[in-house]
Design an enzyme around this catalytic site. Structure first.
Site, short mmCIF file in Angstrom:
data_model
loop_
_atom_site.label_atom_id
_atom_site.label_comp_id
_atom_site.label_asym_id
_atom_site.label_seq_id
_atom_site.Cartn_x
_atom_site.Cartn_y
_atom_site.Cartn_z
N ARG A 124 -10.50 -11.30 1.86
CA ARG A 124 -11.36 -12.35 1.29
C ARG A 124 -10.70 -13.71 1.37
O ARG A 124 -11.38 -14.73 1.41
CB ARG A 124 -11.73 -11.96 -0.15
CG ARG A 124 -10.55 -11.89 -1.07
CD ARG A 124 -10.85 -11.07 -2.32
NE ARG A 124 -11.02 -9.65 -2.02
CZ ARG A 124 -11.35 -8.72 -2.93
NH1 ARG A 124 -11.56 -9.07 -4.18
NH2 ARG A 124 -11.49 -7.47 -2.57
N LYS B 103 0.84 -1.20 0.00
CA LYS B 103 0.00 0.00 0.00
C LYS B 103 0.88 1.26 0.00
O LYS B 103 2.01 1.21 0.48
CB LYS B 103 -0.86 0.03 1.27
CG LYS B 103 -2.02 -0.95 1.29
CD LYS B 103 -2.83 -0.79 2.57
CE LYS B 103 -3.98 -1.78 2.63
NZ LYS B 103 -5.00 -1.58 1.58
#
Ligand code: BES
Ligand code: MN
Ligand code: ZN
Length: 510
Positions: free
Chosen positions: A357, A283
């Protein structure tokens, strides 16, 4: 902070402060009118002169200068009477206690703003608002902070007294206040866990916190560690964890409220990424510190299990937190890698930052296949896309059952943790088709929250009802302002929704 429920009148209550609630566009009445009388009509005058409109969310406080037995008064606008609802009572109470705390009060009193509402529900909401409103996370402030910064952060309330009109209300309000306290404290527990920095809240430390809670509240507890997860085939969960020095923990907490039932009952699942650096798909630096809150869904799950253990509903509930740290490193999983999840499906990794996920895939498979839980709710700070779609005021709900989504909507309107069902058309599934495996983990930017939900749905065992709550915006782990009982950062959503859902399930309404 202690709660008392007593018969009494605000204008006669002697303590450090009282909270007076006022409806908009109407003359003062009841307790407010009595207090105003003692003040020589100052509040009514302010209303008449439009200096204070009593609009919802507006409030102010002052010293009573000997006009009343209570030394301080907070006046809180409720808005229009016909728009009054539980969440306004919740927020009004929070604004009032915070105003009085700022003025140095320690012992305060208020009445329940229950006009047009069920008294018990309004009293519960009031207690929730007070407990949540008073929350502050300042365990890492030392004496140096007092010397450096001018602030009110040391004063704490000692007691809050809720005044009722007559003896017939005492029992109802006492029980409701106790429920509200349990829910508010559970919510604050979730906030505390989320606020802890990544170095103090690794997967194992999160598991330790959950174990302490479970032991204290009589819950069955176990952790699926790296070896056991490998045995179970949880390759997606382990793939995320492998770049970190901090080992993962699949945390399981079980409440057996209905021993006559052979079924595992309701499943509550939380994403527990204790820090999300993005991994090899790193990130950007700006705002990365917020990713210490990427275990907010897990925090809410642990906190909800605490409240459930204390409220003792007649239903079985299992809480599962998929805790791992997403880090780049020599052993980290990489774009292009193919992982095999517990249900046998293969996953091509095209972005290591779509890690939530992956850990949820194995948690959901474990919940629905191994433990046979249904319905199952998962809460996750899953996507930046849901923040774009809904902002910070509503959680995105994705479900394989519209009735379940409707139930969550209704619960949200009452708890103030507002939910909104998102679409799950089949077309969106195409975005996560892979050339090399059954699925790929990122569907890219378009409809990112929906493709994320579709990914998780592949791991729900046939027949199980499932809803996914994307709380990336609503959990408040980014830019947000403090508002009423909602603190500035890491607000505990959806702890109370989880608990409410379980209580409703126990009543056969879930
Ligand atoms: N934890 C983040 C999502 C997030 C973003 C939560 C902002 C709270 C605030 C999640 O793991 C993530 O990185 N999601 C990616 C998914 C993408 C790579 C498909 C995202 O949203 O960009
Ligand atoms: Mn991520
Ligand atoms: Zn994440």
């Amino acid at each position: 902070m202690q709660f008392d429920v007593e018969i009494g009148t605000l204008s006669q209550w002697s303590g450090d402060g009282i909270i007076v609630t006022v409806f908009q566009d109407e003359p003062l009445s009841g307790a407010a009118a009595q207090v105003d009388h003692a003040l020589g009509g100052e509040i009514q005058r302010a209303l008449d002169n439009k200096e204070f409109s009593a609009r919802y969310t507006l409030h102010f406080a002052f010293y009573s200068m000997g006009t009343l037995p209570a030394a301080r008064v907070a006046v809180v606008g409720l808005g229009k009477r016909d728009k009054h609802k539980l969440d306004r009572a919740r927020r009004a109470a929070a604004d009032g206690v915070k105003d009085l705390r700022k003025l140095g009060a320690k012992r305060v009193a208020l009445t329940v703003p229950a006009e047009g509402l069920d008294l018990a529900k309004a009293a519960q909401a009031t207690a929730e608002g007070i407990v949540m409103g008073l929350f502050r996370f300042q365990k890492y402030f030392t004496a140096a902070a007092d010397a450096l910064w001018e602030d009110d952060f040391r004063n704490e309330l000692e007691s809050v007294t809720i005044l009722v009109n007559d003896a017939s209300q005492l029992e109802t309000v006492r029980a409701a206040v106790e429920r509200g306290r349990i829910l508010g404290e559970a919510n604050n527990f979730a906030r505390t866990l989320a606020n802890e920095p990544g170095n103090k809240m690794t997967p194992l430390l999160l598991a330790e916190q959950a174990r302490a809670m479970a032991d204290k509240n009589g819950l069955e507890f176990y952790v699926i560690d790296r070896d056991k997860a490998a045995e179970l085939g949880m390759g997606a969960f382990l793939g995320v964890a492998q770049g970190s020095q901090n080992p993962p923990a699949m945390i399981v907490m079980r409440y057996w409220g209905d021993p006559s039932s052979k079924e595992g009952g309701v499943g509550l699942i939380g994403k527990g990424i204790t820090f999300d650096s993005g991994g090899i798909s790193l990130k950007p630096a700006d705002g990365m510190e917020n990713m210490k809150g990427d275990m907010s869904g897990g925090a809410a799950t642990i906190a909800a299990m605490q409240a459930i253990a204390q409220l003792k509903p007649h239903v079985n509930v299992t809480g599962i937190v998929a805790a791992a740290e997403n880090m780049p490193g020599g052993n980290a999983f990489k774009p292009g890698d193919i992982l095999r999840a517990m249900n046998g499906m293969t996953i091509e990794i095209n972005n290591t930052d779509a890690e939530g996920r992956l850990v949820l895939a194995d948690a959901v498979a474990y919940a629905t296949k191994e433990l046979k839980l249904s319905p199952v709710l998962d809460a996750a700070t899953l996507t930046g896309a849901i923040v774009v779609a809904l902002g910070i005021y509503r959680t995105g709900v994705f479900s394989n059952d519209d009735e379940l989504a409707d139930t969550l909507y209704e619960i949200g309107e009452r708890t103030g943790e507002k939910n909104w069902q998102m679409p799950m058309d089949e077309e969106y599934l195409l975005a996560i088709r892979s050339d090399w495996a059954d699925l790929k983990n990122s569907g890219g930017r378009p409809g990112g929250a929906i493709t994320g939900a579709w990914f998780i749905r592949q791991f729900v065992e046939k027949g199980a009802k499932w809803a996914h709550l994307d709380i990336a915006g609503a959990a408040g782990i980014g830019e947000a302002k403090e508002r009423g009982y909602i603190n500035k950062w890491g607000n505990g959503t959806p702890t109370r929704t989880f608990v409410e859902f379980v209580l409703q399930s126990a009543n056969g309404k879930g």
